[in-house]
Design a protein around this motif. Sequence first.
Motif, PDB file in Angstrom:
ATOM      1  N   PRO A  73      40.629  35.254  42.930  1.00 12.97           N
ATOM      2  CA  PRO A  73      41.390  36.425  43.386  1.00 12.97           C
ATOM      3  C   PRO A  73      42.206  37.041  42.252  1.00 12.97           C
ATOM      4  O   PRO A  73      42.677  36.330  41.358  1.00 12.97           O
ATOM      5  CB  PRO A  73      42.308  35.843  44.474  1.00 12.97           C
ATOM      6  N   LEU A  74      42.374  38.340  42.299  1.00 14.55           N
ATOM      7  CA  LEU A  74      43.060  39.050  41.224  1.00 14.55           C
ATOM      8  C   LEU A  74      44.505  38.581  41.054  1.00 14.55           C
ATOM      9  O   LEU A  74      45.018  38.523  39.931  1.00 14.55           O
ATOM     10  CB  LEU A  74      43.023  40.560  41.471  1.00 14.55           C
ATOM     11  N   ASP A  75      45.168  38.227  42.143  1.00 12.72           N
ATOM     12  CA  ASP A  75      46.545  37.744  42.049  1.00 12.72           C
ATOM     13  C   ASP A  75      46.610  36.494  41.182  1.00 12.72           C
ATOM     14  O   ASP A  75      47.483  36.368  40.315  1.00 12.72           O
ATOM     15  CB  ASP A  75      47.095  37.441  43.442  1.00 12.72           C
ATOM     16  N   PHE A  76      45.663  35.581  41.395  1.00 11.90           N
ATOM     17  CA  PHE A  76      45.598  34.366  40.593  1.00 11.90           C
ATOM     18  C   PHE A  76      45.250  34.695  39.141  1.00 11.90           C
ATOM     19  O   PHE A  76      45.875  34.188  38.199  1.00 11.90           O
ATOM     20  CB  PHE A  76      44.556  33.412  41.189  1.00 11.90           C
ATOM     21  N   VAL A  77      44.250  35.545  38.956  1.00  6.17           N
ATOM     22  CA  VAL A  77      43.801  35.915  37.609  1.00  6.17           C
ATOM     23  C   VAL A  77      44.929  36.555  36.812  1.00  6.17           C
ATOM     24  O   VAL A  77      45.130  36.247  35.633  1.00  6.17           O
ATOM     25  CB  VAL A  77      42.594  36.867  37.691  1.00  6.17           C
ATOM     26  N   SER A  78      45.680  37.441  37.438  1.00 10.12           N
ATOM     27  CA  SER A  78      46.767  38.126  36.724  1.00 10.12           C
ATOM     28  C   SER A  78      47.853  37.147  36.300  1.00 10.12           C
ATOM     29  O   SER A  78      48.444  37.285  35.221  1.00 10.12           O
ATOM     30  CB  SER A  78      47.362  39.233  37.594  1.00 10.12           C
ATOM     31  N   ARG A  79      48.111  36.121  37.116  1.00 12.16           N
ATOM     32  CA  ARG A  79      49.103  35.100  36.748  1.00 12.16           C
ATOM     33  C   ARG A  79      48.618  34.304  35.531  1.00 12.16           C
ATOM     34  O   ARG A  79      49.393  34.001  34.620  1.00 12.16           O
ATOM     35  CB  ARG A  79      49.352  34.161  37.934  1.00 12.16           C
ATOM     36  N   VAL A  80      47.334  33.961  35.538  1.00 13.05           N
ATOM     37  CA  VAL A  80      46.772  33.221  34.404  1.00 13.05           C
ATOM     38  C   VAL A  80      46.852  34.054  33.133  1.00 13.05           C
ATOM     39  O   VAL A  80      47.294  33.579  32.083  1.00 13.05           O
ATOM     40  CB  VAL A  80      45.309  32.823  34.681  1.00 13.05           C
ATOM     41  N   LYS A 101      35.996  45.390  43.648  1.00 15.12           N
ATOM     42  CA  LYS A 101      36.832  45.303  44.846  1.00 15.12           C
ATOM     43  C   LYS A 101      38.032  44.404  44.605  1.00 15.12           C
ATOM     44  O   LYS A 101      37.995  43.195  44.835  1.00 15.12           O
ATOM     45  CB  LYS A 101      36.007  44.785  46.025  1.00 15.12           C
ATOM     46  N   HIS A 102      39.091  45.002  44.104  1.00 17.39           N
ATOM     47  CA  HIS A 102      40.337  44.267  43.884  1.00 17.39           C
ATOM     48  C   HIS A 102      41.431  44.964  44.695  1.00 17.39           C
ATOM     49  O   HIS A 102      42.021  45.938  44.254  1.00 17.39           O
ATOM     50  CB  HIS A 102      40.717  44.252  42.408  1.00 17.39           C
ATOM     51  N   PHE A 132      35.313  27.395  46.480  1.00 18.08           N
ATOM     52  CA  PHE A 132      36.688  27.039  46.127  1.00 18.08           C
ATOM     53  C   PHE A 132      37.493  28.197  45.521  1.00 18.08           C
ATOM     54  O   PHE A 132      38.636  28.428  45.921  1.00 18.08           O
ATOM     55  CB  PHE A 132      36.670  25.838  45.185  1.00 18.08           C
ATOM     56  N   PRO A 133      36.946  28.958  44.559  1.00 18.69           N
ATOM     57  CA  PRO A 133      37.741  30.019  43.930  1.00 18.69           C
ATOM     58  C   PRO A 133      38.318  31.038  44.904  1.00 18.69           C
ATOM     59  O   PRO A 133      39.457  31.500  44.736  1.00 18.69           O
ATOM     60  CB  PRO A 133      36.742  30.681  42.973  1.00 18.69           C
ATOM     61  N   GLY A 134      37.570  31.384  45.928  1.00 21.04           N
ATOM     62  CA  GLY A 134      38.038  32.396  46.871  1.00 21.04           C
ATOM     63  C   GLY A 134      39.166  31.931  47.768  1.00 21.04           C
ATOM     64  O   GLY A 134      39.811  32.751  48.435  1.00 21.04           O
ATOM     65  N   LYS A 135      39.433  30.622  47.787  1.00 20.27           N
ATOM     66  CA  LYS A 135      40.472  30.066  48.660  1.00 20.27           C
ATOM     67  C   LYS A 135      41.761  29.725  47.915  1.00 20.27           C
ATOM     68  O   LYS A 135      42.699  29.206  48.503  1.00 20.27           O
ATOM     69  CB  LYS A 135      39.935  28.802  49.341  1.00 20.27           C
ATOM     70  N   VAL A 136      41.783  30.024  46.627  1.00 20.28           N
ATOM     71  CA  VAL A 136      42.913  29.629  45.791  1.00 20.28           C
ATOM     72  C   VAL A 136      44.132  30.519  46.018  1.00 20.28           C
ATOM     73  O   VAL A 136      44.015  31.749  46.088  1.00 20.28           O
ATOM     74  CB  VAL A 136      42.501  29.687  44.299  1.00 20.28           C
ATOM     75  N   ASP A 137      45.288  29.899  46.144  1.00 25.39           N
ATOM     76  CA  ASP A 137      46.553  30.628  46.201  1.00 25.39           C
ATOM     77  C   ASP A 137      47.182  30.585  44.813  1.00 25.39           C
ATOM     78  O   ASP A 137      47.511  29.497  44.311  1.00 25.39           O
ATOM     79  CB  ASP A 137      47.492  29.990  47.227  1.00 25.39           C
ATOM     80  N   GLY A 138      47.336  31.740  44.214  1.00 28.20           N
ATOM     81  CA  GLY A 138      47.784  31.813  42.834  1.00 28.20           C
ATOM     82  C   GLY A 138      49.116  31.142  42.572  1.00 28.20           C
ATOM     83  O   GLY A 138      49.257  30.360  41.625  1.00 28.20           O
ATOM     84  N   GLN A 139      50.091  31.408  43.405  1.00 30.24           N
ATOM     85  CA  GLN A 139      51.418  30.857  43.187  1.00 30.24           C
ATOM     86  C   GLN A 139      51.413  29.334  43.294  1.00 30.24           C
ATOM     87  O   GLN A 139      52.021  28.641  42.472  1.00 30.24           O
ATOM     88  CB  GLN A 139      52.409  31.449  44.195  1.00 30.24           C
ATOM     89  N   THR A 140      50.701  28.808  44.278  1.00 27.06           N
ATOM     90  CA  THR A 140      50.642  27.361  44.472  1.00 27.06           C
ATOM     91  C   THR A 140      49.993  26.664  43.285  1.00 27.06           C
ATOM     92  O   THR A 140      50.510  25.658  42.774  1.00 27.06           O
ATOM     93  CB  THR A 140      49.849  27.018  45.752  1.00 27.06           C
ATOM     94  N   ILE A 141      48.870  27.201  42.834  1.00 26.66           N
ATOM     95  CA  ILE A 141      48.150  26.590  41.721  1.00 26.66           C
ATOM     96  C   ILE A 141      48.973  26.632  40.444  1.00 26.66           C
ATOM     97  O   ILE A 141      49.051  25.634  39.702  1.00 26.66           O
ATOM     98  CB  ILE A 141      46.796  27.289  41.497  1.00 26.66           C
ATOM     99  N   MET A 142      49.597  27.766  40.170  1.00 26.41           N
ATOM    100  CA  MET A 142      50.367  27.877  38.926  1.00 26.41           C
ATOM    101  C   MET A 142      51.563  26.935  38.926  1.00 26.41           C
ATOM    102  O   MET A 142      51.951  26.409  37.880  1.00 26.41           O
ATOM    103  CB  MET A 142      50.814  29.320  38.709  1.00 26.41           C
ATOM    104  N   GLN A 143      52.133  26.684  40.105  1.00 27.74           N
ATOM    105  CA  GLN A 143      53.224  25.721  40.197  1.00 27.74           C
ATOM    106  C   GLN A 143      52.716  24.305  39.929  1.00 27.74           C
ATOM    107  O   GLN A 143      53.386  23.502  39.271  1.00 27.74           O
ATOM    108  CB  GLN A 143      53.878  25.808  41.574  1.00 27.74           C
ATOM    109  N   GLU A 144      51.516  24.006  40.431  1.00 22.90           N
ATOM    110  CA  GLU A 144      50.933  22.687  40.188  1.00 22.90           C
ATOM    111  C   GLU A 144      50.582  22.517  38.713  1.00 22.90           C
ATOM    112  O   GLU A 144      50.694  21.415  38.160  1.00 22.90           O
ATOM    113  CB  GLU A 144      49.686  22.498  41.059  1.00 22.90           C
ATOM    114  N   CYS A 145      50.171  23.598  38.084  1.00 22.05           N
ATOM    115  CA  CYS A 145      49.809  23.535  36.663  1.00 22.05           C
ATOM    116  C   CYS A 145      50.993  23.095  35.813  1.00 22.05           C
ATOM    117  O   CYS A 145      50.831  22.338  34.839  1.00 22.05           O
ATOM    118  CB  CYS A 145      49.331  24.914  36.183  1.00 22.05           C
TER     119      CYS A 145
END
Length: 284
Positions: free
Chosen positions: A170-177, A49-50, A219-232
């Motif tokens: 989430p797939l959006d986060f995974v794809s960014r990684v 389910k993506h 925690f993983p299900g609440k992650v916003d991909g763009q926000t996390i990658m900017q923090e990284c």
Amino acid sequence: MSERKGVYQEMLRQANSISQTSGLTPNGKHTNRTVLNQIDKDTDRTSLKHSSSKRTFSRRELRRVLRAYSQIDSDVGYCQGMNYIVATFLSFVSEEEAFWLLVVVMNEEPYNLRDLFSEDMSGTHEILYIAEKLMKQFFPKLSKHLEREGVRSSMFVTQWLMTLYTSSFPLDFVSRVWDSFLVEGWKVVYRTMLGLIKHAEGTLLHLSFEHILHYLSSFPGKVDGQTIMQECLKIGLKTKHIQKHTENWQRCSGTCSQGPSSPKKICHLDSATLSTCSTSTRGL
């Protein structure tokens, strides 16, 4: 391209042949009926389910890719965690492209995932050691708090790192990684881990043992991909930091590491074929 023509179909043929016979491969390695049965079980319980995926795919495709890889790399065969990685690939590329992408990331620089899934899990032990050291280096206060509460980093980062975030985020986060990982390699994986911990640090510092585990499970299900990658990107992780901990691990373990920092290629494909396959790793 000629080097890999028909290889995928041949690996599937071999897997089907094993299913119908005694189960052992010609070299008697891990790719037997038991491995194929495990693939079938894990495929049935792998979430497909993506909602943001570029393409839909079936469990049959997932099963076929994993079965084919178990033939081309009988020393590894199959290990839980590979199913999530392949499912992510199938969200973007075709079945055969997913197979060749798996071949590359398992065996080629700068990825070298193969030892994460080897029988002795040498690569997994290495990355967990490095992850723990990086946590203490960049988040000493949080590390001490988790230690007091009896929480080891391996209790939550193992699943993150072994599946490169594909199993629960989430797939959006995974794809960014993965977009970054396919270009830069393992530094991205560690930097992402630190970014996630930085995002959660403020909350974790005020929680006790049971509440820490409960928070991290959701925690993983609440992650916003763009926000996390900017923090990284704000984390000052250097290649020399990783190299230092890698060298310390090698000294402590008393072995010459064959983990993510030192690939051990499978014997079934030569370097020319793998080089050709590498073209599949761009544009995930």
